[in-house]
Write a protein that holds these residues in place. Structure first.
Motif: not given
Length: 149
Positions: A128, A131, A134, A141, A144, A147, A149
């Motif tokens: 993590q 973040r 983030s 973002q 990543v 990630y 979405r």
């Protein structure tokens, strides 16, 4: 691309006090970001500091290329030392580096140490670390790996 920026930063910063090419190679290796994370890292570096190691945010106090907040000043030198040892630097040299970093504002650290700190935080064992940078709605973002979405 991020590797070339990191390598250039390390080379421009000059030799370490240990003065060996092997130590410099270990430092550069400790900055290595896995390929899947490089677009995110490049985006964050541009967004946070326009790729400047000397950048300081006057409002938040965030500093350096990766805009580490003042709270990082205590733990980040330890993270840098641990990552350097994991890549082959002796405990004695890592401790020396840690003490130098603890005594200086982050924006004055050699770029290689800022990048080692970023790699250490980003690649934290819990998965993590990203973040910390983030920012919902940021194009970073979406870079990543994995990630949703």
């Amino acid at each position: 691309m991020i590797e070339s920026i990191v390598l250039a930063g390390a080379l421009m910063a000059g030799p370490s006090t240990a003065g060996t090419a092997a130590v410099e190679q270990v430092k550069v290796a400790a900055t290595t970001i896995p390929a899947a994370w490089r677009p995110f890292a490049q985006c964050v570096s541009g967004r946070e500091s326009n790729h400047s190691y000397r950048s300081v945010n006057r409002s938040s106090g965030a500093a350096g290329r990766w805009q580490f907040l003042p709270a990082w000043r205590n733990g980040l030198p330890w993270m840098v030392a641990e990552r350097l040892m994991a890549h082959g630097i002796s405990r004695k040299e890592a401790k020396r580096i840690r003490k130098v970093l603890q005594a200086a504002p982050i924006q004055t650290w050699r770029g290689v140490y800022q990048d080692v700190g970023f790699a250490a935080a980003l690649l934290a064992p819990n998965g993590q670390g990203w973040r910390h940078w983030s920012l919902p709605g940021s194009k970073c973002q979406g870079l990543v790996p994995g990630y949703a979405r």
